[in-house]
Write an enzyme that holds these catalytic residues in place. Structure first.
Site, PDB file in Angstrom:
ATOM      1  N   SER A 144       0.834  -1.193   0.000  1.00 53.92           N
ATOM      2  CA  SER A 144       0.000   0.000   0.000  1.00 53.92           C
ATOM      3  C   SER A 144       0.876   1.253   0.000  1.00 53.92           C
ATOM      4  O   SER A 144       1.710   1.427  -0.886  1.00 53.92           O
ATOM      5  CB  SER A 144      -0.961  -0.043   1.201  1.00 53.92           C
ATOM      6  OG  SER A 144      -1.949   0.957   1.102  1.00 53.92           O
ATOM      7  N   GLU A 241      -1.851  -3.007  -8.027  1.00 58.34           N
ATOM      8  CA  GLU A 241      -3.113  -3.233  -7.311  1.00 58.34           C
ATOM      9  C   GLU A 241      -3.496  -1.934  -6.634  1.00 58.34           C
ATOM     10  O   GLU A 241      -2.707  -0.989  -6.591  1.00 58.34           O
ATOM     11  CB  GLU A 241      -2.966  -4.372  -6.298  1.00 58.34           C
ATOM     12  CG  GLU A 241      -1.959  -4.118  -5.186  1.00 58.34           C
ATOM     13  CD  GLU A 241      -2.549  -3.432  -3.961  1.00 58.34           C
ATOM     14  OE1 GLU A 241      -3.761  -3.558  -3.710  1.00 58.34           O
ATOM     15  OE2 GLU A 241      -1.793  -2.750  -3.251  1.00 58.34           O
ATOM     16  N   HIS A 306      -4.651  -5.590  -1.408  1.00 60.42           N
ATOM     17  CA  HIS A 306      -5.617  -5.256  -0.369  1.00 60.42           C
ATOM     18  C   HIS A 306      -6.794  -6.220  -0.283  1.00 60.42           C
ATOM     19  O   HIS A 306      -7.764  -5.937   0.422  1.00 60.42           O
ATOM     20  CB  HIS A 306      -6.165  -3.846  -0.602  1.00 60.42           C
ATOM     21  CG  HIS A 306      -5.182  -2.742  -0.360  1.00 60.42           C
ATOM     22  ND1 HIS A 306      -4.256  -2.362  -1.301  1.00 60.42           N
ATOM     23  CD2 HIS A 306      -4.987  -1.931   0.709  1.00 60.42           C
ATOM     24  CE1 HIS A 306      -3.535  -1.358  -0.826  1.00 60.42           C
ATOM     25  NE2 HIS A 306      -3.956  -1.076   0.387  1.00 60.42           N
TER      26      HIS A 306
END
Length: 340
Positions: A144, A241, A306
């Site tokens: 992330s 992602e 995630h």
């Protein structure tokens, strides 16, 4: 024997972007230095470079790490919250100091981020990169927002990192396969060289070799134009992602990466999860529209990021992407062997 399309190693060529003194050298990606794998008894540090950390989740995550035989040291400011900006885990300088101290501590074998969110962009330039270069390579785990750190470690230290679950992440605590894949990657990386999932499929067929790189798409887009950002991902098997970005926002993110030249020469793309990003068919349409014209293999939903279950993907190692088979095969283990 099944016939495969020829391997591709590059995408379409665009005009070269201007080079500035702060830019790293242009050219295809090279494999990065792999840190040694872990053993029971190793010490790991948990740091919080981004958003505030839930104390109960942190305690539970540290318990999992200890159950693997690791000694866990929680950095001093992990449970801090910024005095005026509640979205940050403490002051920028304190978060940077925790990370730097852990990396320079010769007794620490790995640095595990507690969570993502936002904040690395604010502290990454506070790190003393000359000092960090004096330390031998060690494992860095995160995903992330930690994408910014992983890009900096690749560009400034030449060290491979792990795009994987963090100590207080919900998937790490609730999904057994997620934790187990990280454990195997850390301790027995030779047993974790084939990455695939039940959700993996073909978006654009083909096979390609390259160096794994990438991470969270919106963070990679935010990296464009910052000091030391790589000119492009030429030669990369790019892993992408994201979370909570609607299809039109993903379109904008990918278009920025395309227009800035970041995707020039990419060898192939492995897509991960798109949790909270709207209907999967809409996301798939955006990916095909934006990435299809690159003319390289694109693998759909490899199962990292995630989502409710997540693989650990090393960044900076040579790999073979097979979009037809739905697999990413590492040509070397994520982490190196170590002496006895």
């Amino acid at each position: 024997m099944a016939q495969h399309p020829p391997e591709r190693t590059a995408g379409p060529v665009r005009p070269a972007a201007p080079q500035y003194p702060s830019d790293p050298p242009a050219g295809p990606l090279r494999a990065l230095t792999r840190p040694p794998h872990l053993r029971p008894g190793d010490r790991v540090a948990v740091v919080a470079p981004s958003s505030p950390v839930d104390p109960e989740r942190l305690t539970a995550g540290c318990a999992v790490l200890r159950s693997w035989g690791l000694e866990v040291e929680v950095a001093p400011h992990v449970l801090d919250t910024h005095p005026t900006l509640g979205h940050l885990a403490g002051r920028d300088a304190d978060r940077a100091a925790d990370l730097q101290a852990a990396w320079l501590d010769p007794t620490i074998a790995a640095v595990v981020c507690a969570r993502g969110g936002y904040g690395v962009h604010r502290m990454v330039d506070l790190l003393d990169w000359d000092a960090l270069r004096t330390a031998p390579p060690k494992v860095l785990v995160g995903y992330s927002d930690v994408t910014s750190l992983q890009e900096a470690f690749a560009q400034r230290l030449g060290v491979a990192t792990l795009y994987g679950p963090m100590a207080s992440a919900a998937t790490f605590l609730s999904d057994g396969p997620t934790a187990e894949h990280l454990r195997r990657t850390l301790f027995r990386p030779a047993d974790a060289t084939v990455l695939t999932s039940a959700t993996a499929g073909t978006l654009v067929p083909g096979r390609a070799r390259g160096i794994t790189a990438g991470g969270c798409a919106s963070v990679l887009a935010a990296e464009r134009g910052t000091p030391g950002a790589r000119p492009s991902f030429a030669g990369a098997v790019l892993v992408l992602e994201d979370v909570n970005e609607q299809p039109y926002q993903l379109d904008r993110i990918l278009t920025q990466l395309l227009r800035s030249g970041a995707l020039d020469g990419v060898a192939g793309v492995a897509l991960g999860s798109w949790s909270g990003c709207g209907r999967p068919e809409r996301v798939r349409e955006v990916m095909l529209d934006r990435l299809g014209p690159l003319g390289v293999p694109v693998l759909w939903e490899l199962g990292f990021g995630h989502g409710s279950s997540s693989l650990t993907v090393p960044l900076g190692v040579p790999a073979l992407l097979d979009a037809d088979a739905g697999a990413l095969t590492l040509e070397v283990p994520a982490l190196a062997e170590r002496g006895h």
